[in-house]
Design an enzyme around this catalytic site. Structure first.
Site, PDB file in Angstrom:
ATOM      1  N   SER A  28      -0.755 -15.835  -1.732  1.00 52.83           N
ATOM      2  CA  SER A  28      -0.731 -15.568  -0.287  1.00 52.83           C
ATOM      3  C   SER A  28      -0.242 -16.794   0.486  1.00 52.83           C
ATOM      4  O   SER A  28      -0.706 -17.914   0.268  1.00 52.83           O
ATOM      5  CB  SER A  28      -2.135 -15.192   0.202  1.00 52.83           C
ATOM      6  OG  SER A  28      -2.126 -15.094   1.607  1.00 52.83           O
ATOM      7  N   LYS A  68      -7.087  -3.081   1.698  1.00 49.99           N
ATOM      8  CA  LYS A  68      -6.830  -2.476   3.021  1.00 49.99           C
ATOM      9  C   LYS A  68      -7.453  -1.086   3.164  1.00 49.99           C
ATOM     10  O   LYS A  68      -7.967  -0.734   4.222  1.00 49.99           O
ATOM     11  CB  LYS A  68      -5.320  -2.391   3.289  1.00 49.99           C
ATOM     12  CG  LYS A  68      -4.640  -3.746   3.417  1.00 49.99           C
ATOM     13  CD  LYS A  68      -3.165  -3.587   3.751  1.00 49.99           C
ATOM     14  CE  LYS A  68      -2.424  -4.900   3.677  1.00 49.99           C
ATOM     15  NZ  LYS A  68      -1.031  -4.797   4.078  1.00 49.99           N
ATOM     16  N   ASP A 113       0.190  -4.161  10.639  1.00 54.50           N
ATOM     17  CA  ASP A 113       1.422  -4.102   9.841  1.00 54.50           C
ATOM     18  C   ASP A 113       2.544  -3.343  10.568  1.00 54.50           C
ATOM     19  O   ASP A 113       3.706  -3.749  10.521  1.00 54.50           O
ATOM     20  CB  ASP A 113       1.152  -3.427   8.484  1.00 54.50           C
ATOM     21  CG  ASP A 113       0.482  -4.377   7.488  1.00 54.50           C
ATOM     22  OD1 ASP A 113       0.609  -5.603   7.638  1.00 54.50           O
ATOM     23  OD2 ASP A 113      -0.165  -3.873   6.552  1.00 54.50           O
ATOM     24  N   TYR A 153       9.808  -9.917   0.882  1.00 50.67           N
ATOM     25  CA  TYR A 153      10.323 -11.206   1.369  1.00 50.67           C
ATOM     26  C   TYR A 153      10.368 -12.251   0.263  1.00 50.67           C
ATOM     27  O   TYR A 153      10.889 -13.343   0.469  1.00 50.67           O
ATOM     28  CB  TYR A 153       9.488 -11.715   2.556  1.00 50.67           C
ATOM     29  CG  TYR A 153       8.013 -11.797   2.287  1.00 50.67           C
ATOM     30  CD1 TYR A 153       7.182 -10.730   2.598  1.00 50.67           C
ATOM     31  CD2 TYR A 153       7.456 -12.916   1.694  1.00 50.67           C
ATOM     32  CE1 TYR A 153       5.830 -10.771   2.329  1.00 50.67           C
ATOM     33  CE2 TYR A 153       6.105 -12.981   1.431  1.00 50.67           C
ATOM     34  CZ  TYR A 153       5.298 -11.893   1.758  1.00 50.67           C
ATOM     35  OH  TYR A 153       3.949 -11.949   1.484  1.00 50.67           O
ATOM     36  N   GLY A 188      11.638  -8.970   4.538  1.00 45.33           N
ATOM     37  CA  GLY A 188      10.392  -8.647   5.235  1.00 45.33           C
ATOM     38  C   GLY A 188       9.617  -9.831   5.786  1.00 45.33           C
ATOM     39  O   GLY A 188       8.468  -9.668   6.205  1.00 45.33           O
TER      40      GLY A 188
HETATM   41  P1  NAP Z   1       2.170   0.570  -3.367  1.00 44.64           P
HETATM   42  O1  NAP Z   1       1.137   1.248  -2.550  1.00 44.64           O
HETATM   43  O2  NAP Z   1       1.878   0.168  -4.765  1.00 44.64           O
HETATM   44  O3  NAP Z   1       3.481   1.527  -3.371  1.00 44.64           O
HETATM   45  C1  NAP Z   1       4.608   1.206  -4.144  1.00 44.64           C
HETATM   46  C2  NAP Z   1       5.763   2.144  -3.808  1.00 44.64           C
HETATM   47  O4  NAP Z   1       6.932   1.660  -4.478  1.00 44.64           O
HETATM   48  C3  NAP Z   1       5.551   3.582  -4.283  1.00 44.64           C
HETATM   49  O5  NAP Z   1       6.162   4.449  -3.356  1.00 44.64           O
HETATM   50  C4  NAP Z   1       6.293   3.577  -5.613  1.00 44.64           C
HETATM   51  O6  NAP Z   1       6.776   4.855  -5.957  1.00 44.64           O
HETATM   52  C5  NAP Z   1       7.460   2.700  -5.283  1.00 44.64           C
HETATM   53  N1  NAP Z   1       8.096   2.078  -6.445  1.00 44.64           N
HETATM   54  C6  NAP Z   1       7.538   1.151  -7.271  1.00 44.64           C
HETATM   55  N2  NAP Z   1       8.426   0.791  -8.204  1.00 44.64           N
HETATM   56  C7  NAP Z   1       9.566   1.514  -7.978  1.00 44.64           C
HETATM   57  C8  NAP Z   1      10.830   1.594  -8.624  1.00 44.64           C
HETATM   58  N3  NAP Z   1      11.109   0.839  -9.692  1.00 44.64           N
HETATM   59  N4  NAP Z   1      11.773   2.416  -8.101  1.00 44.64           N
HETATM   60  C9  NAP Z   1      11.487   3.161  -7.003  1.00 44.64           C
HETATM   61  N5  NAP Z   1      10.296   3.152  -6.366  1.00 44.64           N
HETATM   62  C10 NAP Z   1       9.349   2.330  -6.854  1.00 44.64           C
HETATM   63  O7  NAP Z   1       2.687  -0.792  -2.669  1.00 44.64           O
HETATM   64  P2  NAP Z   1       2.672  -1.116  -1.095  1.00 44.64           P
HETATM   65  O8  NAP Z   1       1.405  -1.815  -0.749  1.00 44.64           O
HETATM   66  O9  NAP Z   1       3.063   0.117  -0.377  1.00 44.64           O
HETATM   67  O10 NAP Z   1       3.831  -2.222  -0.994  1.00 44.64           O
HETATM   68  C11 NAP Z   1       5.197  -1.873  -1.159  1.00 44.64           C
HETATM   69  C12 NAP Z   1       6.076  -3.083  -0.897  1.00 44.64           C
HETATM   70  O11 NAP Z   1       5.979  -3.480   0.477  1.00 44.64           O
HETATM   71  C13 NAP Z   1       5.699  -4.309  -1.731  1.00 44.64           C
HETATM   72  O12 NAP Z   1       6.880  -4.896  -2.218  1.00 44.64           O
HETATM   73  C14 NAP Z   1       5.034  -5.236  -0.722  1.00 44.64           C
HETATM   74  O13 NAP Z   1       5.232  -6.583  -1.066  1.00 44.64           O
HETATM   75  C15 NAP Z   1       5.784  -4.883   0.563  1.00 44.64           C
HETATM   76  N6  NAP Z   1       5.004  -5.195   1.775  1.00 44.64           N
HETATM   77  C16 NAP Z   1       5.495  -6.153   2.621  1.00 44.64           C
HETATM   78  C17 NAP Z   1       4.789  -6.459   3.775  1.00 44.64           C
HETATM   79  C18 NAP Z   1       5.315  -7.511   4.711  1.00 44.64           C
HETATM   80  O14 NAP Z   1       4.553  -8.025   5.549  1.00 44.64           O
HETATM   81  N7  NAP Z   1       6.592  -7.848   4.654  1.00 44.64           N
HETATM   82  C19 NAP Z   1       3.584  -5.793   4.078  1.00 44.64           C
HETATM   83  C20 NAP Z   1       3.125  -4.796   3.192  1.00 44.64           C
HETATM   84  C21 NAP Z   1       3.851  -4.506   2.035  1.00 44.64           C
HETATM   85  P3  NAP Z   1       5.908   5.918  -6.843  1.00 44.64           P
HETATM   86  O15 NAP Z   1       5.067   6.697  -5.874  1.00 44.64           O
HETATM   87  O16 NAP Z   1       6.966   6.714  -7.494  1.00 44.64           O
HETATM   88  O17 NAP Z   1       5.083   5.098  -7.811  1.00 44.64           O
END
Ligand code: NAP
Length: 314
Positions: free
Chosen positions: A34, A91, A127, A257, A278
């Site tokens: 983090s 969360k 967020d 990011y 991001g």
């Molecule tokens: P999550 O709940 O685990 O969801 C992951 C998502 O990614 C699901 O829709 C999954 O699809 C999909 N996925 C994973 N691997 C994939 C692949 N190889 N090809 C296509 N789709 C794939 O994770 P999350 O918490 O939503 O976070 C998602 C991303 O957002 C992360 O990279 C995180 O770092 C980023 N994020 C950034 C911020 C920021 O402040 N910039 C804030 C929050 C999150 P399935 O349903 O098919 O498994």
């Protein structure tokens, strides 16, 4: 309690917690990566130049296993912590543990920011604000009135989808590889659509493409909320070249990011599309959280510079 300069605290440290001043914390599992502590502490150091009360504020990190979150929240409250940030996997778990909930957080079903109140924690989700502000700042686009192509159906996608609908996007098309997860998200969003067309696709390439609202005449804003791109070997979550052949995207926002340039962003830049990672979302969700706790103006540049330095130091 550890004596290292940037320690990772645990649940056991809360039994003897006696840090002076005002304590803020981020809870996660894992928490090692983090960048929130340097980001918030840099802002607090700058804010202390204007208002000395912030000189005694300190933001620390705790590694808390999901099963320990309820007791951790109780102890943090008992020990007088003013504010908490929650990251993976807390969360959603914390959503059911708050004494009060910001109305905007309710449809998301997840909280990332807690404010101490006498009766318990007040939950917020910053967020979506972070995403909307970053897209405005980095791509010059508003979610309001935009055709959105949202990639993913996990927690981040759910927050993004709710924000797009609450801000009155023109249409929302969600693409996710696992149909069951996509359908679950579509069902959650149905009561919130308020007449806005919402579509779901499990395979954009095999479909006829982006539904008619976001046609070649009306460009779609692509938001990647999948974790595809965290690793260099990950597949593209969408082929922008194939998409652009049908309808040139207005811009591409990748929530990832780290790494700063995913294969999706590299492809966007090669196609000459406006694109951003991001980092701005991370910074702006943090700014809103610190505003909630401090009720003071928070310096954007100090936070952004601290995040960039923390990531470069890795
Ligand atoms: P999550 O709940 O685990 O969801 C992951 C998502 O990614 C699901 O829709 C999954 O699809 C999909 N996925 C994973 N691997 C994939 C692949 N190889 N090809 C296509 N789709 C794939 O994770 P999350 O918490 O939503 O976070 C998602 C991303 O957002 C992360 O990279 C995180 O770092 C980023 N994020 C950034 C911020 C920021 O402040 N910039 C804030 C929050 C999150 P399935 O349903 O098919 O498994």
């Amino acid at each position: 309690m550890s004596a290292t300069p940037d320690p990772i605290y645990t649940l056991a440290d809360l039994d003897t917690w006696n840090a002076p001043g005002t304590s803020l914390a981020v809870l996660g599992h894992p928490i090692k990566h983090s960048v929130s502590p340097p980001m918030h502490n840099a802002a607090l150091a700058r804010m202390a130049l204007v208002d000395p009360r912030f000189a005694t504020w300190r933001y620390v990190r705790f590694d808390i296993a999901p099963e320990d979150l309820p007791v951790a929240l109780e102890k943090l409250h008992a020990r007088g912590f003013l504010g908490i940030n929650l990251t993976v996997p807390h969360k959603i778990i914390a959503f059911d543990r708050v004494a009060a909930l910001d109305p905007a957080a309710r449809p998301i079903g997840a909280v990332n920011t807690l404010l101490r109140t006498p009766g318990g924690w007040h939950g917020f989700n910053t967020d979506g604000y972070g995403l909307a502000t970053a897209i405005r700042e980095d791509l010059g686009r508003e979610l309001s009135g935009a055709h959105i192509l949202l990639l993913g159906a996990g927690g981040a996608a759910r927050g993004a989808a709710v924000e797009c609908l609450q801000r009155g996007c023109a249409s929302l098309t969600i693409v996710n590889r696992t149909r069951a997860n996509l359908d679950a998200l579509l069902a959650q969003l149905a009561p919130l659509s308020n007449g806005i067309p919402v579509h779901g696709l499990s395979d954009l390439a095999a479909s006829a493409g982006v539904p008619s609202e976001a046609s070649a005449k009306e460009e779609a804003l692509v938001i990647n909320a999948t974790s595809a791109g965290l690793k260099p070997t990950d597949p593209l979550p969408v082929d922008l070249a194939a998409l652009a052949a049908r309808a040139r995207p207005a811009g591409v926002y990748d929530m990832i990011y780290n790494p700063p340039e995913t294969p999706l962003l590299a492809q966007a830049r090669a196609l000459g599309l406006p694109a951003s990672n991001g980092l701005g979302m991370l910074v702006h969700q943090g700014i809103r959280a610190l505003e909630i706790w401090s009720r003071a103006a928070v310096p954007v540049d100090a936070m952004r510079t601290a995040v960039q330095a923390a990531m470069a130091a890795r």
